[in-house]
Design a protein around this motif. Structure first.
Motif, PDB file in Angstrom:
ATOM      1  N   TRP A 140      -3.342   0.617   0.697  1.00  0.00           N
ATOM      2  CA  TRP A 140      -2.465   0.907   1.837  1.00  0.00           C
ATOM      3  C   TRP A 140      -2.278  -0.329   2.706  1.00  0.00           C
ATOM      4  N   CYS A 146       0.433  -2.532   1.361  1.00  0.00           N
ATOM      5  CA  CYS A 146       1.792  -1.990   1.402  1.00  0.00           C
ATOM      6  C   CYS A 146       2.526  -2.440   2.661  1.00  0.00           C
ATOM      7  N   LYS A 200       5.252  -1.470   5.581  1.00  0.00           N
ATOM      8  CA  LYS A 200       5.712  -0.226   6.203  1.00  0.00           C
ATOM      9  C   LYS A 200       6.853  -0.536   7.171  1.00  0.00           C
ATOM     10  N   VAL A 253       7.541   3.122   2.871  1.00  0.00           N
ATOM     11  CA  VAL A 253       6.375   2.398   2.370  1.00  0.00           C
ATOM     12  C   VAL A 253       6.724   1.742   1.044  1.00  0.00           C
ATOM     13  N   ILE A 291       5.658  -1.662  -1.935  1.00  0.00           N
ATOM     14  CA  ILE A 291       4.718  -2.664  -2.427  1.00  0.00           C
ATOM     15  C   ILE A 291       5.362  -3.360  -3.615  1.00  0.00           C
TER      16      ILE A 291
END
Length: 418
Positions: A72, A75, A77, A131, A133
Motif C-alpha cells: 500500500w 501505491c 493515491k 489507487v 501501482i
C-alpha cells in the motif's frame, strides 16, 4: 514417522503467478515458478495499473497486514479532484468525463429489456481514492521471498500428465521436475491454456493498438492533480485519447516521472510491421506525430517524454460472452490473462487476475496443497466473476476504442507442443 515430502506446485510466471507464489509461501506449500524472461529487470516498460477495491482485498488476503502495508505504501493515491476530461485540441473541459456503454439487460426468458442501462467506468476504490501501482513495482513486491523458487529463462510450451502428477515442457524440449499441479499463468500466448481447453479459450486481436509513455512531472504542470482523459475526435481515420494519473504527493518532485497511456481506434496507431513488441524511439515518434496539433498545455507530455520508456501494446479480449467451459483437468488450471484476457478499458484485467491468485491460493492452503477437486472448485467460482469482468471490459472498449468482436475477428495464435 517422518512426513512424506510433497511435490511442488508448478506455476508459470506473470504478476498473478507471483502473487500465487506468495500465497503458497505463506501456507508452506512447495512451489516452482517458471519465468520466460531472463530476469526481473527484463520487462522494464509498462503502464500503471489501477487497483479496485476487489483487487486490493485480494492482494491483502494473500500478503497479510504487514505485507499489504508495504504494498500500500508503494501505491500512488489520487483523490479529491477525481476524473476530468478535456478536449485535446481546445484544452477545454468535456462534459461526459467517464466512459460508458449501453448494457441491455435480459429478461428471464432471454429477451432483452426495452431500456438500456449505462455502464460507467469505475475509478475510485479504498477511501474514495484512485489507487495505482506500476507493473514493475507490483512484480518486485510479489517476488520478495520467492526468489529461490523462480527459474528464469524458462518458456513453457506444453505439459504432460504422469501417473502421480504433471511436468512442464520447455521450449528447448527439456522437462521440469514433476509437480502436483500446473498453473498456467503465462499471459495471452499461454500454451497451457490452449492445451488445457482444446482451443476453447480464445483471445481476439481487436486491431486496436496503444502506446505507453512517460515524462518528468514537470511536463504535467498544465493539468494538475487528478485522473485525466484527453480526447481527440478530429482525426479522419479514428479517435485518439490518453489517460494519465497525476498524484498529489509526487507532482512537485522533479526527479519522478508520470506515465500516460494512449489508445485509439483500429488502424490509427500502426507500429512498424505491426510489431507491438517494439519499444523506444519508434513508439515515441508515432505518439508525437499523433499529438502534434494538441493544445499547448498538453504538448510537454510528448515533447519531454522519455523515449526509451515508450512502448506499443496490443488491445486484445477474450470471448465477450465470458469464460468458456472446458473439461476439467484436476492437475492443470489457468489464471490471469491465460484464462481471461481483457481490454484496458475499465482497468479490470489486473484486478481479476489477482482475484484468481487469492482464490486458488486459498483453496490450496485449505488442503495443504493439491487435492482432487481443487481446480474444479476454483474454475467454477472464477468463471462467474471473470465472465462479468470480460463483459464490462469489452462493453467499455466498444465505446472507447470503437472495436467489435464477431465471427470475422482474428484470434492470436496460441500453440503447444507435447
Amino acid at each position: 514417522m517422518a512426513a512424506i515430502a510433497r511435490k511442488p506446485i508448478l506455476t508459470l510466471a506473470r504478476v498473478s503467478s507471483l502473487l500465487l507464489g506468495q500465497a503458497l509461501l505463506r501456507a508452506s506449500i512447495p512451489f516452482r515458478i517458471f519465468e520466460k524472461d531472463a530476469s526481473i529487470q527484463f520487462r522494464a516498460q509498462g503502464y500503471r495499473l489501477r487497483l479496485s477495491s476487489a483487487g486490493l482485498d485480494a492482494i491483502e488476503s494473500v500478503l497479510g497486514p504487514d505485507g499489504f502495508q508495504k504494498f500500500w505504501d508503494v501505491c500512488g493515491k489520487t483523490g479529491g479532484v477525481g476524473f476530468s476530461a478535456i478536449d485535446a485540441i481546445t484544452g477545454e473541459p468535456l462534459e461526459d468525463a467517464l466512459p460508458s456503454y449501453a448494457s441491455t439487460e435480459k429478461k428471464a426468458d432471454g429477451a432483452p429489456e426495452a431500456a438500456a442501462a449505462k455502464i460507467r467506468e469505475t475509478l475510485v476504490s479504498r477511501g474514495g481514492l484512485v489507487v495505482g501501482i506500476s507493473r514493475g513495482d507490483m512484480r518486485r513486491i510479489f517476488l520478495e521471498g520467492c526468489e529461490s523458487s523462480v527459474e528464469w529463462g524458462r518458456q513453457v510450451t506444453g505439459y504432460e500428465l504422469t501417473e502421480t502428477g504433471v511436468v512442464a515442457i520447455f521450449a528447448d524440449g527439456s522437462k521440469s521436475i514433476e509437480g502436483e499441479l500446473l498453473v498456467g499463468g503465462e499471459g495471452l500466448y499461454s500454451s497451457v491454456a490452449e492445451q488445457l481447453s482444446g482451443g476453447a479459450l480464445k483471445v481476439y486481436d481487436t486491431g486496436a493498438r496503444g502506446i505507453h509513455g512517460q515524462a518528468p512531472t514537470t511536463a504535467f504542470k498544465g493539468l494538475g492533480e487528478g485522473v485525466w482523459r484527453v480526447a481527440d475526435s478530429t482525426r479522419p481515420n479514428g479517435n485518439v485519447f490518453i489517460i494519465t494519473n497525476i498524484r498529489p504527493g509526487d507532482k512537485d518532485d522533479e526527479s519522478l516521472e508520470f506515465g500516460w497511456t494512449m489508445g485509439a481506434q483500429p488502424g490509427v496507431i500502426q507500429p512498424p510491421n505491426d510489431d507491438y513488441t517494439i519499444t523506444g524511439a519508434p513508439a515515441a515518434k508515432i505518439a508525437k506525430s499523433l499529438t502534434e496539433n494538441w493544445h499547448p498545455r498538453l504538448k510537454p507530455l510528448f515533447e519531454q517524454m522519455v523515449e526509451s520508456e515508450a512502448a506499443f501494446w496490443k488491445i486484445t479480449c477474450s470471448t465477450p460472452a465470458g469464460v468458456p467451459e472446458w473439461k476439467n483437468q484436476p492437475r492443470v488450471t489457468v489464471i490471469g490473462d491465460a484464462a481471461h484476457s481483457m481490454t484496458p478499458a475499465g482497468g479490470i484485467g489486473a484486478n481479476t487476475a489477482v482475484r484468481d491468485s487469492a482464490l486458488l491460493g486459498k483453496l490450496l492452503a485449505e488442503t495443504g496443497g493439491y487435492s482432487d477437486g481443487v481446480t474444479a472448485a476454483y474454475e467454477k467460482v472464477m468463471r462467474v466473476y471473470a465472465s462479468e469482468a470480460v463483459g464490462i471490459s469489452y462493453g467499455l472498449a466498444t465505446s472507447q476504442f470503437g472495436i467489435t468482436i464477431d465471427e470475422n475477428t482474428p484470434t492470436i495464435r496460441r500453440s503447444y507442443r507435447v
